[in-house]
Scaffold this active site. Structure first.
Site, PDB file in Angstrom:
ATOM      1  N   HIS A  63       0.885  -1.115   0.381  1.00  0.00           N
ATOM      2  CA  HIS A  63       0.417   0.180   0.310  1.00  0.00           C
ATOM      3  C   HIS A  63       0.936   1.672  -0.533  1.00  0.00           C
ATOM      4  CE1 HIS A  63      -3.048   3.226   1.386  1.00  0.00           C
ATOM      5  NE2 HIS A  63      -3.755   1.852   1.707  1.00  0.00           N
ATOM      6  N   ASP A 109       3.427  -3.656   8.350  1.00  0.00           N
ATOM      7  CA  ASP A 109       1.769  -2.683   8.257  1.00  0.00           C
ATOM      8  C   ASP A 109       0.712  -4.285   8.718  1.00  0.00           C
ATOM      9  OD1 ASP A 109      -0.546  -2.428   7.184  1.00  0.00           O
ATOM     10  OD2 ASP A 109       0.293  -1.750   5.119  1.00  0.00           O
ATOM     11  N   GLN A 143      -4.431  -4.758   7.088  1.00  0.00           N
ATOM     12  CA  GLN A 143      -5.453  -5.586   6.760  1.00  0.00           C
ATOM     13  C   GLN A 143      -5.362  -6.801   8.051  1.00  0.00           C
ATOM     14  OE1 GLN A 143      -7.707  -5.023   5.061  1.00  0.00           O
ATOM     15  NE2 GLN A 143      -7.130  -3.198   4.516  1.00  0.00           N
ATOM     16  N   LYS A 146     -10.428   0.658  10.611  1.00  0.00           N
ATOM     17  CA  LYS A 146     -10.689  -0.989  10.328  1.00  0.00           C
ATOM     18  C   LYS A 146     -10.766  -2.401  10.453  1.00  0.00           C
ATOM     19  CE  LYS A 146      -7.234   0.654   6.524  1.00  0.00           C
ATOM     20  NZ  LYS A 146      -7.914   0.841   4.571  1.00  0.00           N
ATOM     21  N   CYS A 151      -5.207   2.194  -3.422  1.00  0.00           N
ATOM     22  CA  CYS A 151      -3.491   2.929  -2.760  1.00  0.00           C
ATOM     23  C   CYS A 151      -2.405   1.427  -3.562  1.00  0.00           C
ATOM     24  CB  CYS A 151      -3.928   3.145  -2.101  1.00  0.00           C
ATOM     25  SG  CYS A 151      -4.525   4.694  -1.303  1.00  0.00           S
TER      26      CYS A 151
HETATM   27  C1  LIG Z   1      -2.428  -3.004   3.707  1.00  0.00           C
HETATM   28  C2  LIG Z   1      -2.729  -1.160   4.004  1.00  0.00           C
HETATM   29  N1  LIG Z   1      -1.834  -0.649   4.888  1.00  0.00           N
HETATM   30  C3  LIG Z   1      -1.714   0.228   5.489  1.00  0.00           C
HETATM   31  C4  LIG Z   1      -3.242   1.652   5.340  1.00  0.00           C
HETATM   32  C5  LIG Z   1      -2.994   2.404   5.648  1.00  0.00           C
HETATM   33  O1  LIG Z   1      -4.764   3.003   6.457  1.00  0.00           O
HETATM   34  P1  LIG Z   1      -4.777   4.712   6.893  1.00  0.00           P
HETATM   35  O2  LIG Z   1      -5.309   5.166   5.722  1.00  0.00           O
HETATM   36  O3  LIG Z   1      -5.604   4.110   8.178  1.00  0.00           O
HETATM   37  O4  LIG Z   1      -3.221   4.903   7.431  1.00  0.00           O
HETATM   38  C6  LIG Z   1      -3.508   0.723   4.344  1.00  0.00           C
HETATM   39  C7  LIG Z   1      -5.827   0.958   4.438  1.00  0.00           C
HETATM   40  O5  LIG Z   1      -6.236   1.557   3.218  1.00  0.00           O
HETATM   41  C8  LIG Z   1      -3.554  -0.846   3.653  1.00  0.00           C
HETATM   42  O6  LIG Z   1      -4.881  -1.404   3.405  1.00  0.00           O
END
Ligand SMILES: Cc1ncc(COP(=O)(O)O)c(C=O)c1O
Ligand SMILES: Cc1ncc(COP(=O)(O)O)c(C=O)c1O
Lengths: 150, 424, 424, 150
Positions: free
Chosen positions: B137, B214, B217, B240, B380
């Site tokens: 991401h 990370d 998810q 999430k 993203c």
């Molecule tokens: C795998 C992953 N990492 C990071 C993020 C970033 O999360 P956030 O937008 O809540 O900071 C997301 C969600 O958009 C994600 O799916």
């Protein structure tokens, strides 16, 4: 098919999406711009060729995007080519205003021609950007040409 | 804390989520299949936050009065709750951030901000390497690109393979003595692929690289235990995992948090301050500058309670069954290609697909007309899409409240979409 | 938007704040005099957030489905509302952060992160100077210390004078052609002093320095208009203006926001991304990496509605009357010394004091036993306290729901505290 | 005076606050530590002097803080001086445990002596840190001495 969907994917939109007018990048041109919609990754490369008195001699493009944005590019090219920038300015302004009105305003077909077929998207805020992207690219190209000239 | 104390009854669960009653228009029931972007909140989470705001709200840490104590207890209690949920050895290893993105930025910035007093393994400098993967991401890619740019380090990545998993063939040459950090996602937000963390942690350990995970998810969807995973830092987002927006978590091993410099600076993260300079508090305070997301921490703790009451094993099993159902159903539709691995325990929750010749925006539009709320675009994860020659995909993601009937509606909806465009 | 559409009836206002019903123990009514640390939330703010969460919650910006549109409308609508509240020419000048602290860090970091493409006036480098004041909250001091440390710039400060205002005698030598930034607070969170912004902006303009205003304590309490103030950046926090924690605001002139590099990086702030590098979106998106505080933005917009319904002129008048009352009452108590200027229109809301020979913790403890929730300590303004030879102060701060009777209770409570310790 | 307040500001606390025992920094000492409570700015400088077999020969300090923290420093010095570190370890442990119990545990006067007078603070989470700060400084001093020696 839901009535909202049919308002969006009108016959004209599908027609322009399948057989885009003036598509492909052509020479000669005065400037080339590249626009991206960061949320969906849609892209358009647009070339503009004006005469000295700002007649739109040619407008060519390569668009990657959804049916709405591709049809919009096609309809825009159809509208613009062969006209003067000045003449087309109210067309652009009206089209943008109606597109941003969320369906509150009706479009003037005398001004925007086939553009009327795109107005279904005005009710879908997520799609307005798709439809306006080619126009944004056209405006950016205009700004560039004028800057080049002085 | 993964033992459930409640039967996994989807209908009962659904009644906890007020928003599921929403109609999109008088004829269209909402089918929310976008939990991967943000989850919905059960009543229990909303109520916990409202109760806090109407009974105990005050500034934390700073006050001697009783309201401040009540608020501090609630906030620090939430920290303990979340430490417990993640299997963290100590609540002092939990840093509250605004989202997973900030948590990842915090680590990436701190690695670039050390001075001679910072241990070398926690300092990325010129000539060092940072290893990420091609499925990241943007939140776990761009902060590392920027760290590389600022420090002169080199960014490398583990490529994706045609089967939608990481291609580890060249891992030996990618992960070397020069690698300071391996930053990767636990589960791809597009492909649903769950990465082989144990294997990667071992490889990273062997060369002395730190591992930043990370878990945005994964932690919301499966039993999750930082101690078992063996990684060094973990980032995730409250919104999430049935919790509020405005809060995220960085977990880090205490000895590492203790050794890295602060990132955001200001109130509540200091030890002493003069006009010339400041010294900084111990973690986690060091990393929580300013007034933190107080009621949001309370909401997130309630979300942990909610998930643990269901049991994370059961949550995972439920979502896996739905994934399998979706994969089978979509496989039967001509012109539809799933972008992600075949069904397996190593793939969950998110099902992305491509409809031949149709832009995802158009696909999503038709699905929306049927009430199906799915996400379209590059999610993203632009490099991932580029790798597979795609400009975007359509993604459905499943939650505790998703039913088999909703998955069937998705399958029928996708079939309808294909027909719809063919008919034009 | 400062015209009120509701009579300023404190009792009616109090009934909007559910928490004011709270008893600290069966005999002790809570008297909340710590709005300077964090404010309480009226029902209207809580309800707006709950309504959003139970009807329109979804991820913003990223989705094409109808829920995403509804959520995006709510989020962007909140941006417009806040722009309007602050007198910002355009909603595109409003960046949502997690708190005022992050907003100030964003500016300070961005000034240090530019490259040759960044205009020189937006780039702090070696030899440049940064001017702050001796009354700053740590949030508007340490980020600048750190910027100076990272860049080799020099940090200077306007000193405090004995009358608890800024000593501008040497301004001419402090603010020079070398000064890139003047960062200062609009109102001191300890002294209540409101700084002469017009004069300082003029002086800064004359040498080409940018002005960063910490409005955390001013925007919630007085008519506030960024255009009138003439500053370049403004930072504030939602939770100090009847809104949620987890959200803050950075306002900046669009042409400046457009010219500074991003700070946090990740999703939703990009234009294009490859594995090697990213290009960035236009402001405000460029500065909002990751999922933003969505429901919190909705809550903050509701807080603006609430304040505007009362009318900021009336809010200011109400709080000023209470301040005057408190100053008069405290002046009559032996051994009590107010740390702040005498009553005047240029001082509001916060009344800090010292009880001779008594540590603020002890003072606060006795006041708490009477239900009075006041803050004690250095209030994140340690240099200010050092300047006056104090280790801390006791601070009462007033809100829209504060009554004259509560101020009288404070005065009586302080008198009682002095007696209590004398009697021991 | 409320009963909670009288439980906090006991006669002994006031006595120790007014006439702190062993206060002031003295020579000789093996190590000096400085501790700060960042939330309230309270400070303590503490010097520790041990014999070779870890008898506490002297403990001197300079404390800036509230009545509770000053009294706590005074009571601690009274308890520790003249005893061995080992002997005092259960005292420290018991005191800390009771202080952190939020009033759920009762203190053992045989172990903590005058320290019993400080236990009223256990019900006030905001004050527990004040009372424990001198003990934290003592522990830090011990760690330092041992590091110097070993
Ligand atoms: C795998 C992953 N990492 C990071 C993020 C970033 O999360 P956030 O937008 O809540 O900071 C997301 C969600 O958009 C994600 O799916
Ligand atoms: C003057 C001033 N500036 C900045 C801040 C920081 O606000 P926050 O903690 O919400 O970031 C505060 C509040 O603590 C303040 O009073």
């Amino acid at each position: 098919m839901s009535s909202q969907l049919s308002a969006l994917y009108t016959e004209l939109v599908i027609e322009h999406d399948k057989r885009p007018q003036h598509a492909g990048l052509r020479d000669p041109f005065d400037t080339e711009v590249h626009h991206v919609n960061p949320t969906c990754g849609d892209e358009i490369t647009l070339r503009l060729h004006l005469t000295d008195d700002e007649q739109i001699e040619d407008l060519s493009y390569d668009a990657i995007g959804c049916a709405m944005s591709r049809a919009s590019a096609s309809i825009m090219a159809d509208l613009l080519i062969g006209h003067s920038v000045e003449e087309m300015d109210p067309v652009r302004a009206h089209f943008e205003e109606v597109m941003r009105s969320r369906g509150r305003l009706e479009g003037d077909e005398d001004l925007i021609g086939d553009g009327i077929a795109l107005l279904g998207a005005a009710k879908f805020p997520g799609r307005v950007k798709c439809v306006l992207m080619p126009w944004k690219a056209y405006q950016a190209a205009l700004v560039e040409i004028r800057a080049l000239e002085g | 804390m993964s033992a459930s104390s409640r039967e996994f009854d989807v209908e009962a669960i659904r009644s906890d989520f007020p928003i599921l009653q929403r109609m999109l228009d008088p004829d269209t029931t909402m089918i929310y299949l976008d939990g991967g972007a943000t989850s919905q909140r059960p009543r229990q989470v909303i109520d916990a936050e409202v109760a806090f705001l109407t009974q105990d709200n005050a500034a934390v840490k700073r006050g001697a009065h009783r309201m401040a104590s009540a608020a501090t207890d609630a906030y620090e209690g939430a920290r303990e709750r979340i430490a417990d949920f993640l299997g963290a050895p100590s609540p002092d290893e939990i840093v509250f951030t605004k989202n997973a993105t900030e948590a990842l930025n915090l680590v990436a910035h701190s690695f670039g901000n050390g001075d001679s007093s910072t241990p070398a393994r926690l300092r990325v400098t010129e000539g060092d390497e940072i290893l990420v993967t091609e499925m990241e991401h943007h939140a776990n890619l761009i902060p590392w690109q920027e760290l590389a740019r600022r420090t002169g380090a080199r960014l490398r990545w583990v490529p994706l393979s045609e089967d939608f998993t990481l291609d580890l063939t060249d891992l030996g040459s990618l992960l070397t003595e020069r690698t300071k950090v391996l930053a990767l996602t636990h589960q791809s937000n597009v492909l649903g692929t769950v990465n082989p963390i144990a294997q990667l942690v071992e490889a990273a350990r062997a060369v002395g690289a730190l591992v930043v995970l990370d878990a945005a998810q994964s932690a919301p969807h499966m039993p999750f235990d930082v101690a078992e995973l063996g990684v060094d830092f973990v980032a995730l987002s409250g919104h999430k995992m049935l919790g509020p927006t405005g809060i995220g978590v960085l977990w880090g091993r205490y000895e590492l948090l203790e050794a890295i410099p602060p990132f955001l600076t200001g109130g509540s993260m200091i030890e002493t301050v003069t006009m010339e300079r400041a010294t900084f508090a111990e973690p986690p305070a060091r990393f929580e500058a300013g007034t933190p997301p107080i009621s949001q921490a309370v909401g997130l703790a309630a979300a942990c309670d909610y998930l643990d009451t269901l049991g994370m094993e059961q949550v995972a099993a439920h979502e896996q069954a739905l994934t399998l159902r979706a994969l089978e159903g979509l496989a039967g539709i001509e012109d539809v290609r799933v972008i992600g691995p075949a069904a397996s325990p190593e793939r969950t929750g998110a099902v992305a697909f491509d409809v031949a010749g149709r832009h995802p925006h158009d696909v999503g539009q038709v699905l929306d007309s049927l009430g199906l709320q799915v996400r379209v675009g590059h999610h993203c994860a632009w490099p991932l899409h580029r790798k597979y020659g795609l400009h975007g995909t359509t993604r459905a993601s499943f939650s505790v409240h998703t039913t088999a009937a909703e998955v069937d509606a998705l399958i029928a909806g996708v079939a309808h979409t294909v027909d719809f465009f063919r008919s034009l």
